[in-house]
Design a protein around this motif. Structure first.
Motif, PDB file in Angstrom:
ATOM      1  N   ILE A 162      29.320 -48.588  26.334  1.00  0.00           N
ATOM      2  CA  ILE A 162      29.202 -49.668  27.105  1.00  0.00           C
ATOM      3  C   ILE A 162      28.000 -50.513  27.079  1.00  0.00           C
ATOM      4  N   LEU A 163      28.382 -51.933  26.825  1.00  0.00           N
ATOM      5  CA  LEU A 163      27.424 -52.838  26.505  1.00  0.00           C
ATOM      6  C   LEU A 163      26.940 -53.563  27.671  1.00  0.00           C
ATOM      7  N   VAL A 164      25.654 -53.857  28.001  1.00  0.00           N
ATOM      8  CA  VAL A 164      24.953 -54.318  29.356  1.00  0.00           C
ATOM      9  C   VAL A 164      24.354 -55.475  28.827  1.00  0.00           C
ATOM     10  N   ALA A 165      24.545 -56.833  28.876  1.00  0.00           N
ATOM     11  CA  ALA A 165      23.791 -58.011  28.632  1.00  0.00           C
ATOM     12  C   ALA A 165      22.633 -58.037  29.775  1.00  0.00           C
TER      13      ALA A 165
ATOM     14  N   ALA B   7      29.234 -62.913  26.799  1.00  0.00           N
ATOM     15  CA  ALA B   7      30.812 -62.621  26.898  1.00  0.00           C
ATOM     16  C   ALA B   7      31.050 -62.664  25.457  1.00  0.00           C
ATOM     17  N   GLY B   8      30.861 -63.712  24.556  1.00  0.00           N
ATOM     18  CA  GLY B   8      31.019 -63.702  23.218  1.00  0.00           C
ATOM     19  C   GLY B   8      30.799 -62.409  22.343  1.00  0.00           C
TER      20      GLY B   8
ATOM     21  N   ILE C  45      27.205 -57.714  32.728  1.00  0.00           N
ATOM     22  CA  ILE C  45      26.264 -58.894  32.402  1.00  0.00           C
ATOM     23  C   ILE C  45      25.327 -58.903  33.615  1.00  0.00           C
ATOM     24  N   ASN C  46      24.179 -58.532  33.500  1.00  0.00           N
ATOM     25  CA  ASN C  46      23.233 -58.483  34.537  1.00  0.00           C
ATOM     26  C   ASN C  46      22.283 -59.636  34.571  1.00  0.00           C
TER      27      ASN C  46
ATOM     28  N   GLY D  85      36.507 -60.753  30.906  1.00  0.00           N
ATOM     29  CA  GLY D  85      36.510 -59.461  30.571  1.00  0.00           C
ATOM     30  C   GLY D  85      35.170 -58.587  31.144  1.00  0.00           C
ATOM     31  N   ALA D  86      34.114 -59.533  31.450  1.00  0.00           N
ATOM     32  CA  ALA D  86      32.810 -58.773  31.999  1.00  0.00           C
ATOM     33  C   ALA D  86      32.579 -59.023  33.494  1.00  0.00           C
ATOM     34  N   LEU D  87      32.005 -57.720  33.726  1.00  0.00           N
ATOM     35  CA  LEU D  87      31.547 -57.598  35.160  1.00  0.00           C
ATOM     36  C   LEU D  87      30.344 -58.195  35.383  1.00  0.00           C
ATOM     37  N   VAL D  88      30.283 -59.393  36.023  1.00  0.00           N
ATOM     38  CA  VAL D  88      28.934 -59.948  36.312  1.00  0.00           C
ATOM     39  C   VAL D  88      28.276 -59.851  37.427  1.00  0.00           C
TER      40      VAL D  88
END
Length: 221
Positions: free
Chosen positions: A5-8, A93-94, A100-101, A124-127
């Motif tokens: 899982i990738l968290v920005a 997102a890209g 996305i935190n 597609g991201a959960l912000v």
């Protein structure tokens, strides 16, 4: 093996040598200027303020298996521009961020259309972002398509609540030994970070990458 899982983390960057940070889970990220242009990429954007490091540590504590994509929009102070935040959301997102935190926000309603456009570009991201500040709706946390996070000082740091469509978490960050909680950084920033950590952990444990499925799992947890 499933992809991590990738968290920005859109904040002030991260200090990889901090003892609460696992540098092996940091991906090269970006630094974005106030005009929304990328000023640094392909490296770990170093944190000069401490906020982004503490936020990242709170996420990693809850979800040590997740990868972190640090995106720096705060440079010399915890102030940034709407253009920088919008650009950061799009860059996250890209890069394929699942979560996305945004441990930040603004009460300036004039920015709503700009933020709404950026969130729409990251379907597609959960912000996750703060839902309000001192009772005033916060952007982008109060927008449709964003999971707003609320603060409750009485919730143990090991759990969260789902209330009225929001995640509610503690505002205390990962503790520093020997430092009283109220002498450390604390507040809604860390409720958002912990909510992102819980979301990343549930996504990892249940192999959930679809935004709708993850939201359903969080609301039922």
């Amino acid at each position: 093996m499933a992809e991590r899982i990738l968290v920005a983390v859109i904040d002030s960057g991260v200090h990889p040598d901090h003892p609460h940070i696992d540098p092996t889970r940091l991906r090269p990220g970006f630094a974005i200027g106030t005009d929304g242009m990328v000023i640094e990429q392909g490296v770990i954007p170093l944190d000069r303020l401490g906020h982004g490091t503490a936020v990242t540590a709170a996420i990693q504590e809850k979800a040590p298996q997740a990868d972190i994509l640090p995106i720096r929009v705060f440079h010399d102070a915890l102030r940034g521009s709407a253009m920088a935040l919008v650009s950061a959301i799009r860059m996250a997102a890209g890069a394929g961020a699942d979560i996305i935190n945004l441990s930040l926000g603004t009460t300036n309603a004039a920015h709503a259309p700009l933020f709404a456009e950026a969130v729409a570009a990251a379907p597609g991201a959960l912000v996750l972002a703060a839902a309000q500040a001192d009772g005033v709706p916060c952007l982008p946390g109060s927008l449709p398509g964003v999971l707003g996070v609320g603060l409750d000082w009485d919730i143990p740091r090991e759990t969260f609540l789902w209330r009225d469509g929001q995640m509610i978490a503690s505002g205390y960050p990962r503790p520093i030994p020997g430092v009283p909680q109220r002498r450390n950084l604390y507040g809604i920033s860390f409720a958002v970070a912990q909510a992102s950590g819980f979301a990343a952990r549930i996504a990892h444990e249940r192999n959930l990458r679809a935004r709708a499925a993850l939201l359903a799992a969080l609301s039922a947890a």
